[in-house]
Design an enzyme around this catalytic site. Structure first.
Site, PDB file in Angstrom:
ATOM      1  N   ASN A   1     -12.567  -1.431  -0.682  1.00 24.32           N
ATOM      2  CA  ASN A   1     -11.800  -1.934   0.456  1.00 24.32           C
ATOM      3  C   ASN A   1     -12.466  -1.474   1.744  1.00 24.32           C
ATOM      4  O   ASN A   1     -12.763  -0.279   1.893  1.00 24.32           O
ATOM      5  CB  ASN A   1     -10.369  -1.367   0.397  1.00 24.32           C
ATOM      6  CG  ASN A   1      -9.596  -1.669   1.671  1.00 24.32           C
ATOM      7  OD1 ASN A   1      -9.162  -2.801   1.885  1.00 24.32           O
ATOM      8  ND2 ASN A   1      -9.437  -0.664   2.531  1.00 24.32           N
ATOM      9  N   GLU A   2     -12.698  -2.405   2.640  1.00 27.32           N
ATOM     10  CA  GLU A   2     -13.322  -2.079   3.927  1.00 27.32           C
ATOM     11  C   GLU A   2     -14.418  -1.029   3.726  1.00 27.32           C
ATOM     12  O   GLU A   2     -14.386   0.059   4.312  1.00 27.32           O
ATOM     13  CB  GLU A   2     -12.253  -1.637   4.949  1.00 27.32           C
ATOM     14  CG  GLU A   2     -11.281  -2.767   5.229  1.00 27.32           C
ATOM     15  CD  GLU A   2     -10.348  -2.569   6.421  1.00 27.32           C
ATOM     16  OE1 GLU A   2     -10.369  -1.493   7.031  1.00 27.32           O
ATOM     17  OE2 GLU A   2      -9.611  -3.520   6.751  1.00 27.32           O
TER      18      GLU A   2
ATOM     19  N   GLU B   1      -6.096  -9.119   3.696  1.00 32.92           N
ATOM     20  CA  GLU B   1      -5.271  -8.396   4.675  1.00 32.92           C
ATOM     21  C   GLU B   1      -5.220  -9.252   5.930  1.00 32.92           C
ATOM     22  O   GLU B   1      -6.270  -9.555   6.513  1.00 32.92           O
ATOM     23  CB  GLU B   1      -5.860  -7.018   5.005  1.00 32.92           C
ATOM     24  CG  GLU B   1      -5.637  -6.003   3.907  1.00 32.92           C
ATOM     25  CD  GLU B   1      -6.074  -4.590   4.290  1.00 32.92           C
ATOM     26  OE1 GLU B   1      -5.991  -4.218   5.480  1.00 32.92           O
ATOM     27  OE2 GLU B   1      -6.513  -3.869   3.374  1.00 32.92           O
TER      28      GLU B   1
ATOM     29  N   GLU C   1       0.843  -1.199   0.000  1.00 31.21           N
ATOM     30  CA  GLU C   1       0.000   0.000   0.000  1.00 31.21           C
ATOM     31  C   GLU C   1       0.874   1.243   0.000  1.00 31.21           C
ATOM     32  O   GLU C   1       2.015   1.218   0.483  1.00 31.21           O
ATOM     33  CB  GLU C   1      -0.893  -0.023   1.254  1.00 31.21           C
ATOM     34  CG  GLU C   1      -1.800   1.189   1.392  1.00 31.21           C
ATOM     35  CD  GLU C   1      -2.920   1.007   2.415  1.00 31.21           C
ATOM     36  OE1 GLU C   1      -2.940  -0.015   3.122  1.00 31.21           O
ATOM     37  OE2 GLU C   1      -3.779   1.909   2.487  1.00 31.21           O
TER      38      GLU C   1
ATOM     39  N   GLN D   1       2.138  -5.940   5.626  1.00 31.58           N
ATOM     40  CA  GLN D   1       2.333  -5.611   4.222  1.00 31.58           C
ATOM     41  C   GLN D   1       3.766  -5.946   3.805  1.00 31.58           C
ATOM     42  O   GLN D   1       4.621  -6.121   4.671  1.00 31.58           O
ATOM     43  CB  GLN D   1       2.053  -4.143   3.991  1.00 31.58           C
ATOM     44  CG  GLN D   1       0.638  -3.739   4.391  1.00 31.58           C
ATOM     45  CD  GLN D   1       0.248  -2.335   3.932  1.00 31.58           C
ATOM     46  OE1 GLN D   1       1.036  -1.604   3.349  1.00 31.58           O
ATOM     47  NE2 GLN D   1      -0.980  -1.951   4.209  1.00 31.58           N
TER      48      GLN D   1
ATOM     49  N   TYR E   1      -6.680  -8.897  11.455  1.00 31.00           N
ATOM     50  CA  TYR E   1      -5.391  -8.548  12.058  1.00 31.00           C
ATOM     51  C   TYR E   1      -5.284  -9.188  13.440  1.00 31.00           C
ATOM     52  O   TYR E   1      -6.251  -9.185  14.212  1.00 31.00           O
ATOM     53  CB  TYR E   1      -5.243  -7.030  12.158  1.00 31.00           C
ATOM     54  CG  TYR E   1      -4.949  -6.407  10.805  1.00 31.00           C
ATOM     55  CD1 TYR E   1      -3.664  -6.478  10.272  1.00 31.00           C
ATOM     56  CD2 TYR E   1      -5.944  -5.788  10.063  1.00 31.00           C
ATOM     57  CE1 TYR E   1      -3.386  -5.936   9.024  1.00 31.00           C
ATOM     58  CE2 TYR E   1      -5.672  -5.242   8.808  1.00 31.00           C
ATOM     59  CZ  TYR E   1      -4.390  -5.321   8.301  1.00 31.00           C
ATOM     60  OH  TYR E   1      -4.099  -4.801   7.059  1.00 31.00           O
TER      61      TYR E   1
END
Ligand code: AHR
Length: 519
Positions: free
Chosen positions: A194-195, A323, A47, A372, A268
């Site tokens: 995204n999200e 992610e 990103e 990432q 996460y």
């Protein structure tokens, strides 16, 4: 006296034999292999955030840092060695502020914008579509582009596809030619938002379900490249969101169902969003909590898969965990918006557990992207000016690359628990596969930082004659690799095992990851 001595001797031997008999048992079903582990499970995410792109991947052609047409040479070499199969770009939250046309054409004409999502720094757009796609070509990786649904337009998204994939005599293709690229790139993977529950536009699932199909419908296939379009999910535990997106897909006429091929999930591993803790200065309690949370991914995938199974029993829609990774406090002295963190043996264990989980769910999980790639969150590489460090997580990706595109071998594990205070988790974690040459690979993680685990492993349906193994471990649970120092964590040969008929007897060191190769 003599009798007493003999009884003691017998008892001693009996206890000794009992003590050495492994109470941890693994069965590997080499006789029942059906599902392929998609290589895309070993994917990454890059990103425009902190020093991921600028400084991490791209230094520009005029940099003193050795580079190939602007890309860091050391980073390219390291990434080639782990066979990166796919990279997601340009975000993340950044994707929803990114207007791709600002990142093409002569550098001098590309506008300088402000990265409002990540620290308000200047984004000079020097790394754009051409630079990303050439980076993927250099690595032999598939690109995965996330389009701007939050602040972009349907037209922007559909023209982006035309620009990179079409060969028609149309304005977007002429523009690509003018910018120096004649051949199309044939980009297959596209993320539609995204999200979208948060930084992608704070949408409801019902609203997004329609936005998704609208964007997606106008992003067309060109030539042989059939697009694989990935929908955004809700928060990790928003099962209702999954229900709504899957229901709409199911109720759509079959000939229109192509608007979604994958459904994304973000997860996460974090101790507490308000108190994340340090990446390297942590206690055993924090070790335990992080591993407990890493294991939760299994339950999460099961729950989303159950919903998906109801609407899509044939498993046409892939679950794309685009992610995932650990998230700690940013390193001291660094811009908090840059999400730069060190990486220790604990992260290697999290990576190994997560990859085992994805492997074991490969019937539904078709892609995963670690967050990432460089210098952000659970990176495989960190850099400082011209220096590079390969993190413990890097070595897990290197070790596990043998599972890419191999066939999953189902496993059954009975093992001791690792407890901390009142809480307990399984002390071992495993997955196994057979590659195209018939070699069996078994990846085993010992989560317990204090105790060796004796394991007896039976392999059904295969005559194993020889084997070798490698290990990732260290003396300290927070061991890490640092700039200018000898690596504390990397891959070493491992010999504490023996092969007896169809059994593998192993002595797994505490806090370790072992990969067996059996023939
Ligand atoms: O990876 C950092 C951020 O985490 C991403 O931009 C966003 O999608 C997620 O919330």
């Amino acid at each position: 006296m003599k009798r007493y001595f003999i009884i003691c001797l017998v008892l001693f031997f009996a206890l000794n034999v009992f003590a050495q008999r492994p109470i941890n048992k693994l069965v590997v079903r080499a006789d029942s292999a059906e599902q392929k582990i998609s290589k895309f499970i070993y994917g990454h995410f890059a990103e425009h955030l902190g020093r991921c792109i600028y400084g991490g991947i791209w230094v520009g052609r005029n940099s003193k840092i050795p580079n190939i047409r602007g890309y860091r040479k050391d980073v390219l070499t390291a990434l080639k060695a782990i066979h990166v199969p796919v990279i997601r770009w340009p975000g993340g939250c950044f994707a929803d502020t990114y207007h791709w046309k600002e990142g093409i054409g002569p550098y001098s004409k590309r506008p300088r914008i402000v990265n409002t999502t990540w620290g308000g720094v200047v984004e000079d757009n020097s790394f754009g579509t051409h630079e990303f796609l050439e980076f993927c070509e250099l690595l032999g990786a598939e690109p995965y582009i996330s389009v701007n649904v939050g602040s972009g337009t349907v037209r922007e998204a559909s023209e982006w596809v035309e620009y990179v994939n079409s060969t028609y005599d149309i304005p977007m293709v002429k523009l690509r030619h003018k910018n120096g690229r004649l051949k199309p790139w044939n980009v297959k993977f596209w993320g539609i938002g995204n999200e979208t529950w948060g930084c992608g536009g704070i949408m409801s699932a019902d609203y997004y379900a329609n936005v998704l199909s609208r964007y997606s419908f106008f992003m067309k296939n060109y030539g042989e490249t059939k697009l694989y379009k990935i929908a955004s999910s809700g928060l990790p535990e928003d099962f209702n969101w999954t229900e709504i997106i899957m229901k709409k897909w199911k109720n759509t006429d079959t000939w229109l169902q192509d608007y979604m091929s994958g459904y994304s999930l973000h997860y996460y591993t974090v101790i507490d969003w308000n108190k994340k803790g340090s990446a390297i200065n942590f206690t055993e309690k924090e070790w335990f909590i992080i591993l407990q949370k890493a294991l939760y991914l299994d339950e999460l995938i099961k729950k989303h898969s159950e919903i998906m199974d109801r609407y899509d029993p044939e498993k046409r829609i892939g679950l794309v965990v685009d992610e995932w990774g650990t998230w700690y406090d940013v390193e001291p002295g660094v811009n908090p918006a840059f999400l730069y963190q060190q990486n220790s043996l604990r992260d290697a264990i999290v990576a190994a557990i997560s990859l085992n989980i994805f492997n074991n769910h490969c019937d539904r999980v078709k892609m995963a992207n670690l967050a990432q790639l460089v210098n952000v969150l659970q990176s495989v590489i960190i850099t400082k000016d011209e220096q590079i460090v390969l993190t413990p997580t890097y070595y897990v990706f290197k070790m596990f690359s043998v599972h890419q595109d191999a066939t999953l071998l189902p496993t059954k594990l009975e093992c001791e628990e690792y407890s901390y205070g009142e809480e307990k988790i399984k002390s071992l974690n495993v997955s196994a596969s057979r590659d195209k040459d018939g070699k069996i690979h078994i990846s085993i993680v010992n989560l317990d930082p204090n105790n060796v685990k004796e394991l007896e492993c039976k392999i059904l349906g295969s005559n194993v004659e020889k084997g070798s193994a490698e290990i990732i471990t260290a003396e300290r649970m927070n061991a890490f690799n640092d700039f200018g120092k000898t690596e504390e964590v990397n891959i070493k040969p491992f010999e504490k095992f023996k092969l007896e008929d169809d059994r593998l007897i192993v002595s797994l060191p505490p806090k370790s990851i072992v990969m067996f190769e059996l023939e």
